[in-house]
Structures are given as C-alpha cells and as structure tokens.
Write a protein that holds these residues in place. Structure first.
Motif, PDB file in Angstrom:
ATOM      1  N   GLN A  29       5.393  -4.798  20.312  1.00 37.55           N
ATOM      2  CA  GLN A  29       5.142  -4.701  21.561  1.00 37.55           C
ATOM      3  C   GLN A  29       3.537  -4.371  21.355  1.00 37.55           C
ATOM      4  OE1 GLN A  29       6.863  -3.330  24.181  1.00 37.55           O
ATOM      5  NE2 GLN A  29       8.547  -2.631  23.591  1.00 37.55           N
ATOM      6  N   VAL A  30       2.846  -4.608  22.229  1.00 34.14           N
ATOM      7  CA  VAL A  30       1.574  -4.817  21.925  1.00 34.14           C
ATOM      8  C   VAL A  30       0.840  -3.920  21.254  1.00 34.14           C
ATOM      9  CG1 VAL A  30      -0.819  -4.811  23.133  1.00 34.14           C
ATOM     10  CG2 VAL A  30       1.246  -6.275  23.970  1.00 34.14           C
ATOM     11  N   ASP A  31       0.873  -2.283  22.249  1.00 31.02           N
ATOM     12  CA  ASP A  31       0.568  -1.059  21.228  1.00 31.02           C
ATOM     13  C   ASP A  31       0.794  -0.691  19.666  1.00 31.02           C
ATOM     14  OD1 ASP A  31       2.677  -0.398  22.479  1.00 31.02           O
ATOM     15  OD2 ASP A  31       1.257   1.538  23.166  1.00 31.02           O
ATOM     16  N   GLU A  32       2.619  -1.576  19.018  1.00 29.30           N
ATOM     17  CA  GLU A  32       2.644  -1.159  18.246  1.00 29.30           C
ATOM     18  C   GLU A  32       2.453  -2.123  17.003  1.00 29.30           C
ATOM     19  OE1 GLU A  32       3.347   1.481  17.661  1.00 29.30           O
ATOM     20  OE2 GLU A  32       3.924   2.388  19.816  1.00 29.30           O
ATOM     21  N   ARG A  33       1.973  -2.869  16.878  1.00 34.42           N
ATOM     22  CA  ARG A  33       1.457  -4.136  16.411  1.00 34.42           C
ATOM     23  C   ARG A  33       0.368  -3.428  15.081  1.00 34.42           C
ATOM     24  NH1 ARG A  33      -1.089  -8.694  19.534  1.00 34.42           N
ATOM     25  NH2 ARG A  33       1.410  -8.548  20.263  1.00 34.42           N
ATOM     26  N   PRO A  34       1.047  -3.849  13.562  1.00 33.09           N
ATOM     27  CA  PRO A  34       0.109  -3.030  12.472  1.00 33.09           C
ATOM     28  C   PRO A  34      -1.355  -3.712  12.757  1.00 33.09           C
ATOM     29  CG  PRO A  34       2.180  -3.650  12.073  1.00 33.09           C
ATOM     30  CD  PRO A  34       2.269  -4.091  14.157  1.00 33.09           C
ATOM     31  N   ALA A  35      -2.396  -2.351  12.450  1.00 31.69           N
ATOM     32  CA  ALA A  35      -3.755  -3.144  12.556  1.00 31.69           C
ATOM     33  C   ALA A  35      -4.007  -2.911  10.765  1.00 31.69           C
ATOM     34  CB  ALA A  35      -4.716  -1.679  12.813  1.00 31.69           C
ATOM     35  N   ALA A  36      -4.870  -3.860  10.626  1.00 30.39           N
ATOM     36  CA  ALA A  36      -5.128  -4.083   9.494  1.00 30.39           C
ATOM     37  C   ALA A  36      -5.861  -2.664   8.779  1.00 30.39           C
ATOM     38  CB  ALA A  36      -6.150  -4.519   9.550  1.00 30.39           C
ATOM     39  N   TRP A  37      -5.218  -2.078   8.091  1.00 26.01           N
ATOM     40  CA  TRP A  37      -5.512  -0.851   6.773  1.00 26.01           C
ATOM     41  C   TRP A  37      -7.419  -1.331   6.045  1.00 26.01           C
ATOM     42  CZ3 TRP A  37      -0.727   1.855   4.898  1.00 26.01           C
ATOM     43  CH2 TRP A  37      -0.309   2.274   6.093  1.00 26.01           C
ATOM     44  N   SER A  38      -8.150  -1.025   5.922  1.00 24.23           N
ATOM     45  CA  SER A  38      -9.118  -1.045   4.827  1.00 24.23           C
ATOM     46  C   SER A  38      -9.467  -0.339   4.179  1.00 24.23           C
ATOM     47  CB  SER A  38     -10.700  -1.684   6.342  1.00 24.23           C
ATOM     48  OG  SER A  38     -11.377  -0.486   6.324  1.00 24.23           O
ATOM     49  N   LEU A  74       7.158   5.571   8.565  1.00 31.85           N
ATOM     50  CA  LEU A  74       6.180   5.809   7.833  1.00 31.85           C
ATOM     51  C   LEU A  74       4.550   5.367   8.095  1.00 31.85           C
ATOM     52  CD1 LEU A  74       5.538   8.008   5.964  1.00 31.85           C
ATOM     53  CD2 LEU A  74       6.150   6.501   4.198  1.00 31.85           C
ATOM     54  N   ARG A  75       5.095   3.904   7.832  1.00 28.95           N
ATOM     55  CA  ARG A  75       3.396   3.163   7.991  1.00 28.95           C
ATOM     56  C   ARG A  75       2.678   3.812   9.832  1.00 28.95           C
ATOM     57  NH1 ARG A  75       3.672   0.346  11.561  1.00 28.95           N
ATOM     58  NH2 ARG A  75       1.235  -0.080  11.977  1.00 28.95           N
ATOM     59  N   GLU A  76       3.749   4.045  10.711  1.00 27.83           N
ATOM     60  CA  GLU A  76       3.311   4.006  11.985  1.00 27.83           C
ATOM     61  C   GLU A  76       2.642   5.248  12.015  1.00 27.83           C
ATOM     62  OE1 GLU A  76       6.662   4.695  14.493  1.00 27.83           O
ATOM     63  OE2 GLU A  76       5.451   4.894  16.155  1.00 27.83           O
ATOM     64  N   CYS A  77       3.197   5.902  11.298  1.00 27.60           N
ATOM     65  CA  CYS A  77       2.621   7.262  11.343  1.00 27.60           C
ATOM     66  C   CYS A  77       0.957   8.090  10.741  1.00 27.60           C
ATOM     67  CB  CYS A  77       3.909   8.537  10.495  1.00 27.60           C
ATOM     68  SG  CYS A  77       3.021  10.304  10.572  1.00 27.60           S
ATOM     69  N   LEU A  78       1.244   7.238   9.044  1.00 27.84           N
ATOM     70  CA  LEU A  78      -0.232   7.632   8.698  1.00 27.84           C
ATOM     71  C   LEU A  78      -1.114   5.576   9.407  1.00 27.84           C
ATOM     72  CD1 LEU A  78       1.209   6.203   5.354  1.00 27.84           C
ATOM     73  CD2 LEU A  78       0.451   8.234   5.699  1.00 27.84           C
ATOM     74  N   GLU A  79      -0.468   5.019  10.179  1.00 30.32           N
ATOM     75  CA  GLU A  79      -1.773   3.871  10.825  1.00 30.32           C
ATOM     76  C   GLU A  79      -2.951   4.885  12.309  1.00 30.32           C
ATOM     77  OE1 GLU A  79      -1.159   0.280  10.989  1.00 30.32           O
ATOM     78  OE2 GLU A  79      -1.967   0.283  13.536  1.00 30.32           O
ATOM     79  N   ASN A  80      -0.675   5.848  12.716  1.00 29.42           N
ATOM     80  CA  ASN A  80      -1.646   6.920  13.841  1.00 29.42           C
ATOM     81  C   ASN A  80      -2.559   7.764  13.644  1.00 29.42           C
ATOM     82  OD1 ASN A  80      -0.453   4.592  15.592  1.00 29.42           O
ATOM     83  ND2 ASN A  80       1.802   6.463  15.972  1.00 29.42           N
ATOM     84  N   SER A 115       0.982  -1.316  -0.092  1.00 36.67           N
ATOM     85  CA  SER A 115      -0.067   0.039   0.132  1.00 36.67           C
ATOM     86  C   SER A 115       0.544   1.889   0.024  1.00 36.67           C
ATOM     87  CB  SER A 115      -0.791   0.400   1.372  1.00 36.67           C
ATOM     88  OG  SER A 115      -1.769  -1.326   1.553  1.00 36.67           O
ATOM     89  N   LEU A 116       2.031   1.115   0.778  1.00 34.32           N
ATOM     90  CA  LEU A 116       2.459   2.195   0.897  1.00 34.32           C
ATOM     91  C   LEU A 116       3.253   2.747  -0.340  1.00 34.32           C
ATOM     92  CD1 LEU A 116       3.462   3.622   3.844  1.00 34.32           C
ATOM     93  CD2 LEU A 116       5.026   2.654   3.637  1.00 34.32           C
ATOM     94  N   ARG A 117       3.984   1.916  -1.435  1.00 39.14           N
ATOM     95  CA  ARG A 117       4.689   1.621  -2.757  1.00 39.14           C
ATOM     96  C   ARG A 117       3.259   2.939  -3.579  1.00 39.14           C
ATOM     97  NH1 ARG A 117       9.264  -2.295  -5.234  1.00 39.14           N
ATOM     98  NH2 ARG A 117       9.622   0.182  -3.775  1.00 39.14           N
ATOM     99  N   GLU A 118       1.706   1.636  -3.877  1.00 40.14           N
ATOM    100  CA  GLU A 118       1.030   2.211  -4.705  1.00 40.14           C
ATOM    101  C   GLU A 118       0.411   3.508  -4.016  1.00 40.14           C
ATOM    102  OE1 GLU A 118      -2.717   0.240  -5.908  1.00 40.14           O
ATOM    103  OE2 GLU A 118      -1.664  -0.915  -4.146  1.00 40.14           O
TER     104      GLU A 118
END
Lengths: 76, 208
Positions: free
Chosen positions: B119-128, B193-199, A45-48
């Motif tokens: 870490q429990v609260d850092e585990r990536p969630a599913a992005w719908s 980046l993924r962490e920031c976008l998720e948060n 997703s990040l790449r896209e």
C-alpha cells in the motif's frame, strides 16, 4: 513475485540459505522496488538492534561485562 | 572520615547506582519479570529465573557504577537462565497455542493491496543510520513498546530467536512446530516490528 512474497523471502533469508532461484527473483524485484529494498536492509538492522538490546543501549563500558556473562551462563 | 560526598543527583547516568538502591531494584525486577514471563509463559518459572539472575548479579554488584551497565549485566544473566529453562523443557507450550496466531486472520491487507504490493503509505522508507539509535534511551523505550505490542506468541518467538539466539531447529524441537510455521511467525513479527519502529521512531527520529 509481489512484495508480500518478496518480504517473506527477505525474512526467511535471516533463517536459511535461499536457493539460487529465490535469490535471482529477489534481486530482480528489489532492483525495481525501493520499498522491498528498504525492507531487506531493515531485516538486518532489526537483528542487529535486537542484539544491541541485550548488550545495553549505551554499552560503552559493558564489553567486559558481557564477556563475563557469557562465561557465567555457559551458553553452549 | 569526612570523605568528599558527591552531590546526590538522581539522573539516569548518576554514578554509584547499585543493586542496593531499592527503587531501582524494584523497577529492574518488574522489567525482568515481564520479559521472563513473556519468554517462558509461566510465572513461577519466570520468578525463579529472575531470582537466580538477580542473585547472580548481586555477587558482582560492586563492579558496576552505571545503570546501563548494570541492566545489561542482569539481563544477560537472565537471558542465559531463560535459555537453560527453554532447553530443558520439552513441549511445554503446545503447538496448538502457538499456531493460533496463524488462524486469527491477522490482516496483512493493511500493508499490501489485493495484488500483494505495498500500500502506498505502508511502503518501507529508508532508515538513515539505524544503528545510531542504540545510543538513545528513548529509542529503547519505543523498541520495547513495539515489541510488547506484537501478538504474544509472535513476540515470544521473535525474542527466542533474536534475543536468546536459539537457532531455528532448537526452537522447533522445543515447541514442536514446523520450520515453516516458525518462519511465518517470524515474518509476521518482523513485518509488524519494522512498521512500528518506522512509524514511531525512524520517520520521526529524522527530525531530532
């Protein structure tokens, strides 16, 4: 493998072909670990998303424009 | 002579926005300059690239009537200019500068425990439906904020790779860094980046 190693591999998978051994280890880990499974999907997703960024957020009418631009820049 | 004047509304989507709108042009230029400077780490080169891109865009300014299309167009030209500069330039950014990021002991402990598991609260969630976000102006503001929040070298490498779409070999040759250095830096950029976008988007975005 732990999550840190697995996420590194999932990032590397965007850059290079992983070895059979690496892929097998990834598979085993992500079957059990939803955090890493999500992480793996997010790499794609990040790449896209980043590529959409240059195309413009609402690029409905911009397909032509982008095609033109490629010509302009000679992006060999 | 009296053609029907459309009401002048200054919404994001208002039609007939051209590069002749000085306010818009100024904003756009600031954005471009920020981006080019980040990529080239050289203000003079960045100025040149932005200048050229804008001149290129002005030639075709008439064919755009939406801000988003215009921005797309100008940035695509800028991207090509930057790629040219990067290709021509050899080793201008010394590897030592780039690699400093490796050493400044960036703390991955916040994300992983001592055994290297989430870490429990850092585990990536599913992005719908992550790609639905591309329609949202707000998402792109979050995206830009997250990107500029990365350590400078990480965001530069990430953008070279993903935005300018240079391949790994080309980046490594240009900056004289090893592939594994590049991969580490990209990994860190992606983690952050993924962490920031998720948060800031995907966990909240579910609501809207």
């Amino acid at each position: 493998m732990n999550c840190q190693q697995v996420t590194r591999l999932l990032s590397d998978a965007q850059e290079r072909q992983l070895s059979l051994k690496e892929r097998a280890a990834l598979k085993v880990h992500t079957m059990m670990c939803y955090g890493c499974r999500n992480f793996g999907q997010q790499m794609g997703s990040l790449r896209e998303l980043t590529r959409e960024y240059v195309k413009g957020a609402q690029g409905t009418s911009s397909n032509e424009d982008v095609a033109d631009t490629d010509k302009d820049g000679e992006n060999n | 002579m009296k053609s029907e004047q459309p009401p002048v509304t200054e919404t994001e989507d208002s039609n007939n926005i051209k590069l002749t709108d000085p306010v818009y042009l100024k904003e756009l230029r600031v954005l471009m300059l920020k981006f080019a400077t980040l990529q080239l780490s050289d203000e003079a080169l960045a100025e040149d690239a932005v200048q050229e891109a804008l001149i290129g865009a002005l030639k075709n300014a008439g064919s755009f009537n939406r801000r988003s299309a215009m921005k797309t167009w100008v940035f695509a030209i800028l991207k090509n200019k930057i790629a040219d500069v990067l290709r021509k330039r050899q080793r201008t950014v010394e590897a030592s500068r780039l690699l400093r990021d490796n050493e400044d002991g960036e703390n991955l402990d916040e994300l992983f425990n001592s055994k290297g598991f989430w870490q429990v609260d850092e585990r990536p969630a599913a992005w719908s439906q992550p790609m639905e976000s591309v329609k949202s102006e707000h998402f792109w503001r979050v995206f830009e904020t997250c990107l500029s929040g990365l350590p400078e070298n990480q965001s530069r490498l990430f953008m070279m790779r993903e935005f300018i779409e240079l391949d790994s070999t080309e980046i490594c040759e240009n900056l004289s860094i090893t592939t594994s250095n590049l991969h580490v830096m990209l990994y860190r950029a992606r983690l952050r980046l993924r962490e920031c976008l998720e948060n800031h988007w995907f966990s909240e975005g579910e609501r809207s």
